[in-house]
Design an enzyme around this catalytic site. Sequence first.
Site, mmCIF file in Angstrom:
data_model
loop_
_atom_site.group_PDB
_atom_site.id
_atom_site.type_symbol
_atom_site.label_atom_id
_atom_site.label_comp_id
_atom_site.label_asym_id
_atom_site.label_seq_id
_atom_site.Cartn_x
_atom_site.Cartn_y
_atom_site.Cartn_z
ATOM 1 N N HIS A 137 45.212 38.815 45.284
ATOM 2 C CA HIS A 137 44.229 39.259 44.275
ATOM 3 C C HIS A 137 44.513 38.742 42.868
ATOM 4 O O HIS A 137 43.637 38.821 42.012
ATOM 5 C CB HIS A 137 44.205 40.797 44.210
ATOM 6 C CG HIS A 137 43.724 41.469 45.457
ATOM 7 N ND1 HIS A 137 42.524 41.187 46.068
ATOM 8 C CD2 HIS A 137 44.316 42.412 46.230
ATOM 9 C CE1 HIS A 137 42.377 41.935 47.137
ATOM 10 N NE2 HIS A 137 43.445 42.678 47.280
ATOM 11 N N ASP A 261 46.823 45.900 56.519
ATOM 12 C CA ASP A 261 46.157 47.154 56.152
ATOM 13 C C ASP A 261 44.851 47.392 56.890
ATOM 14 O O ASP A 261 44.158 48.379 56.633
ATOM 15 C CB ASP A 261 45.962 47.265 54.632
ATOM 16 C CG ASP A 261 45.493 45.971 53.983
ATOM 17 O OD1 ASP A 261 45.420 45.947 52.744
ATOM 18 O OD2 ASP A 261 45.198 44.992 54.698
HETATM 19 C C1 LIG Z 1 43.816 48.918 43.611
HETATM 20 N N1 LIG Z 1 43.406 49.142 44.953
HETATM 21 C C2 LIG Z 1 43.859 48.282 45.955
HETATM 22 C C3 LIG Z 1 43.998 46.944 45.661
HETATM 23 C C4 LIG Z 1 44.457 46.053 46.650
HETATM 24 C C5 LIG Z 1 44.790 46.510 47.895
HETATM 25 C C6 LIG Z 1 45.228 45.555 48.953
HETATM 26 O O1 LIG Z 1 45.908 45.898 49.881
HETATM 27 N N2 LIG Z 1 44.813 44.287 48.860
HETATM 28 O O2 LIG Z 1 45.095 43.401 49.872
HETATM 29 C C7 LIG Z 1 44.675 47.860 48.161
HETATM 30 C C8 LIG Z 1 44.194 48.742 47.205
HETATM 31 S S1 LIG Z 1 42.554 50.451 45.194
HETATM 32 O O3 LIG Z 1 41.938 50.866 44.010
HETATM 33 O O4 LIG Z 1 41.668 50.211 46.292
HETATM 34 C C9 LIG Z 1 43.681 51.576 45.676
HETATM 35 C C10 LIG Z 1 44.740 52.030 44.987
HETATM 36 C C11 LIG Z 1 45.498 52.970 45.695
HETATM 37 C C12 LIG Z 1 44.995 53.210 46.947
HETATM 38 C C13 LIG Z 1 45.510 54.062 47.942
HETATM 39 C C14 LIG Z 1 46.765 54.564 47.821
HETATM 40 C C15 LIG Z 1 47.218 55.360 48.844
HETATM 41 C C16 LIG Z 1 46.428 55.622 49.926
HETATM 42 C C17 LIG Z 1 45.173 55.052 49.984
HETATM 43 N N3 LIG Z 1 44.723 54.276 49.011
HETATM 44 S S2 LIG Z 1 43.597 52.294 47.198
HETATM 45 ZN ZN LIG Z 2 44.751 44.662 51.491
#
Ligand SMILES: CN(c1ccc(C(=O)NO)cc1)S(=O)(=O)c1ccc(-c2ccccn2)s1
Ligand SMILES: [Zn+2]
Length: 371
Positions: A137, A261
Site C-alpha cells: 500500500h 488475510d
Molecule cells: C488501515 N486498514 C488496513 C490497511 C491495510 C490492511 C492490509 O492487510 N493490507 O494488505 C488491512 C487493514 S483498515 O482501516 O482497514 C484497518 C485497520 C485495523 C483493522 C483491524 C484491526 C483488527 C481487526 C480487524 N481489523 S482494519
Molecule cells: Zn491485506
Amino acid sequence: MDKKTKRVCYIHNEDILEKCDKLIRIQNRADIVHSLIKAYNLFQHMSIVEPRQATTEELLGFHSTDYISFLQNLDDLSDDEKCGEEAEEFGLVYDCPIQDGVFECASLVGGGTITAGEKLINDESDIAINWYGGWHHAHRDSASGFCYINDVVLGILKLRQKFERVLYIDLDLHHGDGVEEAFCCTNKVLTVSFHKYSAGFFPGTGSVNDTGYSKGRHYTVNVPLLDGLKDDEYNKIFYSVMVQIKDSFQPEAIVCQCGADGLEGDPMKSFNLSTLSLGRCVQYVLSWNKPTILLGGGGYNYINTAKCWAFLTSLAVNKKLSRDIPDHEYFSQYGPDYELGVTVGNRSDNNSQQYLHHIYTQVIDNMKNIK
Ligand SMILES: CN(c1ccc(C(=O)NO)cc1)S(=O)(=O)c1ccc(-c2ccccn2)s1
Ligand SMILES: [Zn+2]
C-alpha cells in the site's frame, strides 16, 4: 530452469525478524512464521540470504525525496511534530503511526526484497522468498495501510534491470494499490490484483474498470471480489485470468504478494479461503518456471498465516509437509487440531456465478489489447 528442484533462497536474519516483530500491527507474527518453517526443517532445502538496508538511492528509485528524508529524520522530531501536519501529510498517522525504529525496519524489508531481486537477476536463485515483505500500500510520498516503504515496487524495479516484462500478482485480501499506482503507465510491468472490493473497504480502489493509463492501458488488471469467497471459485477465476495473462503478456519474471488475510479465521472476516487455494495459485505460477519472488503481506491470524506461508514455502522447495504440526515453541497455539490445514467456514458466498462470470468477461475484454 529444472522443472522440479528449483534453487530457492529465503531472506532472513535475526535482525529483520526482531524489527518486524515490533511492528504494532503484526507484533510477533514474524517469529511465529519463521518458527513453523524451521520446525518443518525446510531451511535445509533453501539458502538463507541476509537482507541489507535499502540505500537512499534505491529508496528514491520510487519514493519522493521529501518523504524519505522525513522518514530518515523521525528521531529528531518532537512528540508534537510526530502528530503534526507534516506527519499527517506523509500518511504517518492512524494505521501508519511513527513508532521507534520504523524506518530502519521498513528499509531493511525493502533491502530484503531488493536482495531477492538481485538473486534472480544474477541467476543465483530461481525462487526468492521474503515473508517479511509484501507491503503493497505504500505510495511514492506517503505511508498507507500499515505500509511505510513499498518493498514490492523496489523489488520489481530491481527485476526490471534485467527482465523486459515483469508480472506482479497480488493475492492479498486488499487491493495492491501502491504497486498498481507505481506501474499504471507502463506496459513493461503488468499488475493483477485479486481482492475484496466493496463500499468502505480499504483501500477503496481496484475496480474492474481501472485498467491503466497511456502506454500502461490494459496492463493494470483488477479482479474485484466479494465476501464469503471460497477456494473453488477463487481458483477458477484465478486460473481463467492468469492463463490469459501468461499467453498475452508472456512475463519473463514474476513477483507474487501472498497476503494471508483472505483466509477463513482472519480478523478481517472477509473471504472464506483455505491455504489450499493460495497454494494452488502459487503452484500454478511456479509451474511457469520463471524467476519468481514470493512475498508476504497481510495476515492477522498469525497461526493461519504461518500455516499458509510454511505451505507455500514447501511448494517452492517441492517438499511435502506432514499434516501434523511439528513440536516447536508455538505448538500449543495450533490447537485444537494441531494440523497444517485451515478449516473453512460455512458462511454464505456473496460471489454468485453471475457476478463472477460478469467480472471474468469484463477482465478478459479489458485484456484483449495486451500484446
Ligand atoms: C488501515 N486498514 C488496513 C490497511 C491495510 C490492511 C492490509 O492487510 N493490507 O494488505 C488491512 C487493514 S483498515 O482501516 O482497514 C484497518 C485497520 C485495523 C483493522 C483491524 C484491526 C483488527 C481487526 C480487524 N481489523 S482494519
Ligand atoms: Zn491485506
